[in-house]
Design a protein around this motif. Structure first.
Motif, mmCIF file in Angstrom:
data_model
loop_
_atom_site.group_PDB
_atom_site.id
_atom_site.type_symbol
_atom_site.label_atom_id
_atom_site.label_comp_id
_atom_site.label_asym_id
_atom_site.label_seq_id
_atom_site.Cartn_x
_atom_site.Cartn_y
_atom_site.Cartn_z
ATOM 1 N N PHE A 63 0.839 -1.190 0.000
ATOM 2 C CA PHE A 63 0.000 0.000 0.000
ATOM 3 C C PHE A 63 0.877 1.244 0.000
ATOM 4 C CE2 PHE A 63 -1.993 3.268 2.825
ATOM 5 C CZ PHE A 63 -2.930 3.709 1.920
ATOM 6 N N LEU A 64 0.543 2.200 -0.900
ATOM 7 C CA LEU A 64 1.335 3.426 -1.034
ATOM 8 C C LEU A 64 0.638 4.626 -0.408
ATOM 9 C CD1 LEU A 64 2.544 2.938 -4.717
ATOM 10 C CD2 LEU A 64 3.771 2.380 -2.615
ATOM 11 N N LYS A 65 -0.619 4.910 -0.835
ATOM 12 C CA LYS A 65 -1.359 6.038 -0.280
ATOM 13 C C LYS A 65 -2.825 5.895 -0.633
ATOM 14 C CE LYS A 65 -1.115 9.291 -4.167
ATOM 15 N NZ LYS A 65 -0.792 10.670 -4.567
ATOM 16 N N GLN A 66 -3.657 6.717 0.007
ATOM 17 C CA GLN A 66 -5.083 6.752 -0.294
ATOM 18 C C GLN A 66 -5.370 7.928 -1.216
ATOM 19 O OE1 GLN A 66 -7.756 7.542 2.976
ATOM 20 N NE2 GLN A 66 -9.410 6.343 2.059
ATOM 21 N N LEU A 67 -6.117 7.670 -2.290
ATOM 22 C CA LEU A 67 -6.444 8.704 -3.264
ATOM 23 C C LEU A 67 -7.657 9.504 -2.797
ATOM 24 C CD1 LEU A 67 -5.974 6.549 -6.489
ATOM 25 C CD2 LEU A 67 -4.323 8.098 -5.439
ATOM 26 N N ASP A 68 -7.952 10.578 -3.535
ATOM 27 C CA ASP A 68 -9.069 11.457 -3.151
ATOM 28 C C ASP A 68 -10.409 10.743 -3.204
ATOM 29 O OD1 ASP A 68 -7.265 13.496 -2.800
ATOM 30 O OD2 ASP A 68 -7.522 14.315 -4.818
ATOM 31 N N THR A 127 5.224 6.546 -20.780
ATOM 32 C CA THR A 127 5.248 7.414 -19.608
ATOM 33 C C THR A 127 4.776 6.675 -18.361
ATOM 34 O OG1 THR A 127 3.034 8.210 -20.203
ATOM 35 C CG2 THR A 127 4.928 9.496 -20.964
ATOM 36 N N LYS A 128 3.722 5.837 -18.522
ATOM 37 C CA LYS A 128 3.231 5.076 -17.374
ATOM 38 C C LYS A 128 4.213 3.982 -16.968
ATOM 39 C CE LYS A 128 -1.723 5.904 -17.841
ATOM 40 N NZ LYS A 128 -3.065 5.311 -17.825
ATOM 41 N N ALA A 129 4.911 3.403 -17.955
ATOM 42 C CA ALA A 129 5.925 2.405 -17.627
ATOM 43 C C ALA A 129 7.068 3.044 -16.845
ATOM 44 C CB ALA A 129 6.451 1.754 -18.899
ATOM 45 N N ALA A 130 7.420 4.276 -17.200
ATOM 46 C CA ALA A 130 8.473 4.989 -16.475
ATOM 47 C C ALA A 130 8.026 5.304 -15.049
ATOM 48 C CB ALA A 130 8.846 6.265 -17.216
ATOM 49 N N ASP A 131 6.757 5.683 -14.889
ATOM 50 C CA ASP A 131 6.237 5.949 -13.552
ATOM 51 C C ASP A 131 6.250 4.685 -12.698
ATOM 52 O OD1 ASP A 131 5.775 8.543 -14.357
ATOM 53 O OD2 ASP A 131 3.677 8.180 -14.896
ATOM 54 N N GLN A 132 5.934 3.542 -13.314
ATOM 55 C CA GLN A 132 5.953 2.271 -12.589
ATOM 56 C C GLN A 132 7.361 1.947 -12.098
ATOM 57 O OE1 GLN A 132 3.138 -0.158 -12.221
ATOM 58 N NE2 GLN A 132 4.588 -0.788 -10.654
ATOM 59 N N ARG A 133 8.337 2.134 -12.956
ATOM 60 C CA ARG A 133 9.715 1.846 -12.561
ATOM 61 C C ARG A 133 10.195 2.794 -11.469
ATOM 62 N NH1 ARG A 133 10.208 1.118 -18.293
ATOM 63 N NH2 ARG A 133 10.911 3.278 -18.509
ATOM 64 N N LYS A 160 7.743 9.785 -1.700
ATOM 65 C CA LYS A 160 6.709 10.710 -2.146
ATOM 66 C C LYS A 160 6.207 10.272 -3.519
ATOM 67 C CE LYS A 160 8.400 14.756 0.396
ATOM 68 N NZ LYS A 160 8.852 16.168 0.282
ATOM 69 N N ILE A 161 4.904 10.060 -3.611
ATOM 70 C CA ILE A 161 4.287 9.669 -4.874
ATOM 71 C C ILE A 161 4.009 10.932 -5.679
ATOM 72 C CG2 ILE A 161 2.428 8.362 -5.950
ATOM 73 C CD1 ILE A 161 4.252 6.708 -4.165
ATOM 74 N N ASP A 162 4.315 10.888 -6.958
ATOM 75 C CA ASP A 162 4.086 12.048 -7.822
ATOM 76 C C ASP A 162 2.618 12.441 -7.783
ATOM 77 O OD1 ASP A 162 4.149 14.027 -9.706
ATOM 78 O OD2 ASP A 162 5.360 12.904 -11.137
ATOM 79 N N ALA A 163 2.370 13.751 -7.755
ATOM 80 C CA ALA A 163 0.994 14.248 -7.654
ATOM 81 C C ALA A 163 0.157 13.875 -8.865
ATOM 82 C CB ALA A 163 1.007 15.763 -7.469
ATOM 83 N N LYS A 164 0.808 13.599 -10.002
ATOM 84 C CA LYS A 164 0.039 13.262 -11.202
ATOM 85 C C LYS A 164 -0.600 11.878 -11.105
ATOM 86 C CE LYS A 164 3.869 11.305 -13.893
ATOM 87 N NZ LYS A 164 4.669 11.420 -15.120
ATOM 88 N N ILE A 165 -0.093 11.010 -10.213
ATOM 89 C CA ILE A 165 -0.689 9.678 -10.033
ATOM 90 C C ILE A 165 -1.887 9.833 -9.107
ATOM 91 C CG2 ILE A 165 -0.289 7.302 -9.314
ATOM 92 C CD1 ILE A 165 2.623 7.643 -9.888
#
Length: 237
Positions: free
Chosen positions: A111-116, A194-200, A154-159
């Motif tokens: 678990f990373l974070k809870q979304l809005d 771009t999503k693959a880069a975010d995953q890595r 810190k998870i990027d705000a765009k996710i």
């Protein structure tokens, strides 16, 4: 199709099952209705006769013959306000969860974070068990006592929730024609780089912590399930 009923008025099939079996999706209309031309509230009419000669303005729509016996009811206004979903106390950033539903049910994720929206953002990581960044409902997960120290990750705000919304494409042909076009199977759209880069980028921080703990990678890779005689309320996770 013969209608099967459990009891009078209660069918065996749900609405979605009946929709699929009767193939009602083939007659579904996806186009928009043409806009109706606007009409003037009154129109000018020529009145014939020696005494009634001339023109008059009359309404284009005829008034009802009787007035309604009751006033038009106004829709009830709801005073309820949407409240943010409360996160379970046992779920904190870094907690290992067990998925109970969906494509990856039985998999362990971090678990990373809870979304809005209240959904949970989790990752496998992908390199260990093949689970990518996903949104899951906390009602369909089991929180374990195993936790990973993510530190100041810190998870990027765009996710966010908008990150997982799929773009709708208008079909020029039917699904059957696209499937059998030129005798070839329909090619899937390539996964965005771009999503693959975010995953890595996200998994890089998680994997660095997992490698420090012995057998943790094997624990995340192993799937979970119940054997005969085992009951979830009697287990300690």
């Amino acid at each position: 199709m013969a209608r099967k009923e459990i009891a009078p008025g209660i069918g065996r099939l749900s609405r979605s099952q009946v929709y699929a079996r009767r193939q009602l999706y083939k007659g579904r209309k996806t186009g928009t209705a043409p806009a109706k031309p606007e009409t003037a509230p009154t129109k000018e009419v020529q009145i014939n006769g020696t005494k009634n000669g001339g023109t008059r303005l009359i309404p284009t729509s005829k008034a009802p013959r009787f007035y309604p016996a009751e006033d038009v009811r106004k829709p009830k206004q709801s005073r309820k306000t949407a409240k943010p979903t409360k996160l379970r106390d046992s779920i904190t950033p870094g907690t290992v969860l067990i998925l109970l539903a969906g494509r990856f049910r039985g998999k362990r994720v971090v678990f990373l974070k809870q979304l809005d929206s209240g959904l949970l953002l989790v990752t496998g990581p992908f390199k260990i068990n093949g689970v990518p960044l996903r949104r899951v409902n906390q009602a369909y997960v089991i929180g374990t006592s195993t936790k990973i120290d993510l530190g100041d990750l810190k998870i990027d705000a765009k996710i966010s929730d908008a990150y997982f919304v799929k773009s709708e494409k208008k079909r020029t042909r039917s699904a059957e024609e696209e499937f059998f076009a030129d005798g070839k199977l329909k090619e899937k759209d390539p996964f965005p780089e771009t999503k693959a880069a975010d995953q890595r980028e996200v998994d890089k921080a998680v994997l660095s912590v997992v490698k420090k703990t012995e057998y943790l990678a094997k624990y995340l890779k192993a799937s979970w399930g119940l054997s005969k005689g085992e009951y979830p309320h009697q287990l300690v996770f």
